[in-house]
Design a protein around this motif. Structure first.
Motif: not given
Lengths: 361, 429
Positions: B28-32, B34-38
């Motif tokens: 989930p942290d990896q996902l978050v 990615k979302s944050t950088s986008q």
């Protein structure tokens, strides 16, 4: 693909396109609470669960099944010892197994595809075809789901996110079979090559072998994961270049525990010592595990979805059209019914005419 | 090529137990990350009459002064004005787009007021659909402009919903997540407010308007969502001015009879709206837009274009085959049109030719006429010339005759005088 999972922009050849120009950012003058959206994303993702599909390719006896068991700390596969008298498989048969594993509330649906019989025959010509066919079939399945009129809320993702290629520890360089296979596969899927059974090489031999493999990969323009062209920003590049220096990792797999200095460690027990799997001095298994699972899992999935799957989709949708396509044709116009971009083909024809003229001259 | 794959069926998914720490709990942290950088996208549509407080509420919600001039009441029709802003809070970047309905409720005839709104929403869906249907697409760079939430501003009359409100909401409920709010709620007394709210909700239910339901299927948010839903529609007050209350500055509206504090839950439901809209359900709003409203639009649009999933023989059609069929149809039509155009062109050419021929004939005739006239004239002139010549000849003859006579006369005269002279001379001698 879940649109919630925003991901870096794809591109099949060179750098990513620049982000669109947005108005200058305004700083909120007080706390609004926008960052709560991160928690919302996390909750939703954990509720839906994650999927990960991995494929292991290599000749028999290189320790693929053991490696998978070690990576995921469970008895995924019972490693099969070939019994005497059993004829080797004539054709490559892929075997897939799906498990659901859970850790701290995070559910992961893991699918491991094994390729027994790869490279085992005397004539290994085109032994990569079944594998490529399998990968394409998964893309096709996803594409079919995606273009339905009434789609499912969450399309089940069976596409192969990562392919671990086991290089036998000859100590010399990549064999022709390896090179052929890697060349074909790198264009379609993320490939992570590893040196299998690295306990048969000394540290110096390992380094030399690694350098030679890297040189081979460069000579044949094989881009393994993490691909250089998908590095987003300077941090990514730094991190990934560190990883790229160590590719291919020299790994040892083990699923038995032994007592070493009072500690219980995973390792292989030999007469001359215990090779500890988790010990960085002994082998690079922790690097592989960290890359695959702890840091780059989401990235693997994103690149599969944004780049490899899109490339497949472009090819697939292009080949069903009958209009002659010139080199570098790209349909940027929307709508299926008006996809004939009439100026382009004639431009192409002009170019070829001119070049023909030049040739004639 | 048939690839023999041994696969387990889905029902036999085994739950494996792990004998050690694998490490995918960081997923989930990896996902978050990615979302944050986008970055995130969020688009809000504010529907309400002019002057009801839409811009002020947006300013208050996001604690930012979005520059905007208040609209006039003279708009001939409803138009939508969209403005994008980029907000940043700690490490989260939000691309916020606020769409305003300018001129809503100002016209005398409000029959078509909802149309521009529906068209705008459909246009955003269409843009996304076009991007998705492209062959070479980039859905990740795509700046999502689809409306995620529609705040419907209800005028604080205290009685019930206006018919314009009902009609508009009915048209919008299948296309967007509607969150009704009562604007300028400081004009309604508390007891009236309760009656007003229940009247609105019952009217919405009886008219079958589907407003956005806060999700109650997840334990973490179910409770808060359930308690908040009771207070729908939220009665809000917006203000960007700060008033000193106690020893703090707070956003409020100052009246001679008191101060209405925006963030005081006893005064208005602003805090509840902010909780629901941003802090709890922003992601769910986006997901609903994508999975429900957009899919519905896509399905309708594709069916309208003639695509089907299965044909009468229940063999699945592939989209490509339909593309092929459509495209052949289109090419056929193109050819037919070409033929028609060619024929029309030929006809026109013929017409023109006939015209030209006519003109040519006329010209020839004119020419002939002129020629004849010219010849006649010429003849006349010749005749006259001849006459003239004759006359001249006659004249000359007469003149010659006259001269002869004259010369004869002269001669005889001269002879006579000579004779005379001779006589005279003779007489002298």
């Amino acid at each position: 693909m879940d649109p919630l999972r925003r991901s870096p922009s794809p591109c099949s050849s060179s750098s990513r396109p620049p982000s669109p120009r947005t108005p200058p950012p305004c700083e909120a003058q007080g706390y609004v609470g926008i960052e709560a959206v991160l928690d919302q994303v996390k909750i939703k993702a954990m509720k839906m669960g994650f999927e990960f599909n991995i494929m292991v390719v290599g000749q028999s006896g290189l320790g693929k099944s053991t490696m998978v068991n070690t990576l995921f700390r469970s008895k995924m596969w019972r490693s099969s010892l070939p019994s005497l008298g059993v004829p080797t498989l004539q054709t490559l048969q892929l075997q897939s197994m799906t498990h659901v594993i859970e850790e701290k509330g995070v559910r992961l649906k893991l699918t491991v595809t094994d390729t027994p019989g790869f490279g085992d025959q005397i004539n290994n010509d085109k032994c990569w075809d079944p594998i490529l066919g399998y990968i394409k079939e998964q893309y096709e399945r996803y594409l079919q789901e995606e273009i339905l009129i009434t789609r499912q809320r969450h399309i089940p993702d069976t596409r192969v996110h990562c392919c671990i290629y086991f290089v036998p520890p000859t100590g010399h360089c990549l064999r022709p079979l390896d090179i052929e296979f890697l060349q074909r596969l790198c264009r379609m899927v993320n490939v992570v090559p590893v040196i299998a059974r690295a306990d048969s090489l000394t540290i110096e031999e390992r380094e030399a072998f690694r350098l030679r493999i890297q040189k081979d990969l460069r000579t044949h323009c094989i881009e393994v994961y993490p691909q250089k062209c998908f590095d987003e920003d300077i941090n990514d590049r730094l991190l990934n270049s560190k990883i790229r220096e160590r590719i291919p990792f020299a790994v040892v797999g083990a699923d038995r525990e032994h007592l070493v200095n009072g500690r219980c460690v995973l390792g292989r027990k030999t007469k001359w010592g215990v090779i500890e799997v988790e010990n960085m001095a002994h082998c690079e298994f922790p690097l592989l595990r960290d890359l695959l699972i702890r840091s780059h899992l989401q990235d693997l999935k994103d690149i599969t979805h944004n780049v490899h799957y899109e490339n497949y989709r472009v090819c697939r949708l292009n080949e069903s059209h009958v209009l002659p396509r010139g080199p570098g044709w790209v349909n940027l116009t929307p709508a299926p019914s008006s996809s004939s971009s009439t100026p382009k083909p004639s431009k192409v024809r002009l170019r070829t005419h001119r070049s023909q003229d030049r040739k004639q001259k | 090529m048939a690839v023999a794959v041994g696969r387990q069926s889905n029902e036999e998914l085994r739950n494996l137990s792990l004998s050690g720490h694998v490490g995918f709990d960081s997923l989930p942290d990896q996902l978050v990350n990615k979302s944050t950088s986008q970055g995130f996208c969020f688009n809000i549509l504010c529907v309400g009459e002019t002057g009801i407080g839409k811009s002020t509420l947006m300013d208050t919600l996001f604690n930012t002064k979005f520059e905007s001039d208040p609209a006039t009441h003279n708009e001939p029709g409803v138009r939508l004005k969209a403005r994008s802003y980029e907000l940043q809070e700690s490490n989260v970047r939000l691309k916020l787009t606020i769409v305003d309905t300018v001129g809503f409720g100002d016209q005398i005839n409000k029959d078509d007021s909802y149309k521009p709104i529906v068209e705008y929403i459909d246009a955003q869906f269409e843009a996304y659909l076009q991007e998705e249907l492209k062959i070479k697409r980039s859905l990740f760079n795509y700046h999502d402009t689809r409306i995620h939430a529609c705040l419907y501003f209800i005028a604080p009359t205290g009685h019930s919903l206006k018919s314009l409100d009902l009609v508009t909401m009915k048209k919008l409920d299948s296309k967007v997540n509607i969150i009704p709010i009562i604007a300028k709620a400081d004009t309604i007394a508390k007891n009236e407010l309760h009656k007003f709210k229940s009247k609105i909700m019952s009217e919405l239910v009886s008219n079958g308007v589907q407003i956005y339901q806060f999700p109650t299927d997840e334990e973490t948010v179910a409770e808060i969502n359930a308690t908040m839903s009771v207070h729908l529609p939220f009665a809000v007050v917006g203000s960007t001015e700060e008033v000193k209350i106690g020893n703090k500055m707070a956003k409020a509206r100052q009246y001679p009879w008191g101060v209405v504090q925006v963030e005081n839950e006893n005064h208005c439901d602003f805090v509840k709206l902010r909780e629901m809209l941003i802090r709890v359900n922003m992601e769910d709003l986006r997901e609903q837009t994508h999975t429900r409203h957009y899919e519905l639009y896509r399905r309708c649009k594709l069916e309208e274009m003639g695509f089907k999933d299965t044909d009468p023989d229940s063999k699945p059609f592939s989209l490509q085959e339909t593309y092929e069929a459509k495209r052949n149809e289109f090419l056929g039509e193109l050819q037919k049109k070409e033929e028609e155009m060619r024929q029309m062109f030929v006809m026109r050419v013929k017409e023109k030719e006939a015209e030209l021929k006519e003109a040519e004939k006329e010209l020839h005739e004119k020419f002939d006429l002129l020629k004849r006239t010219h010849q006649e004239e010429k003849k006349k002139v010749e005749d006259k010339k001849k006459e003239l010549e004759e006359e001249v000849n006659n004249f000359q003859k007469k003149k010659a005759a006259a001269q002869l006579l004259q010369s004869q006369a002269q001669q005889s005269g001269a002879q006579q005088t000579k004779k005379d002279k001779d006589k005279k001379n003779a007489s002298f001698t």
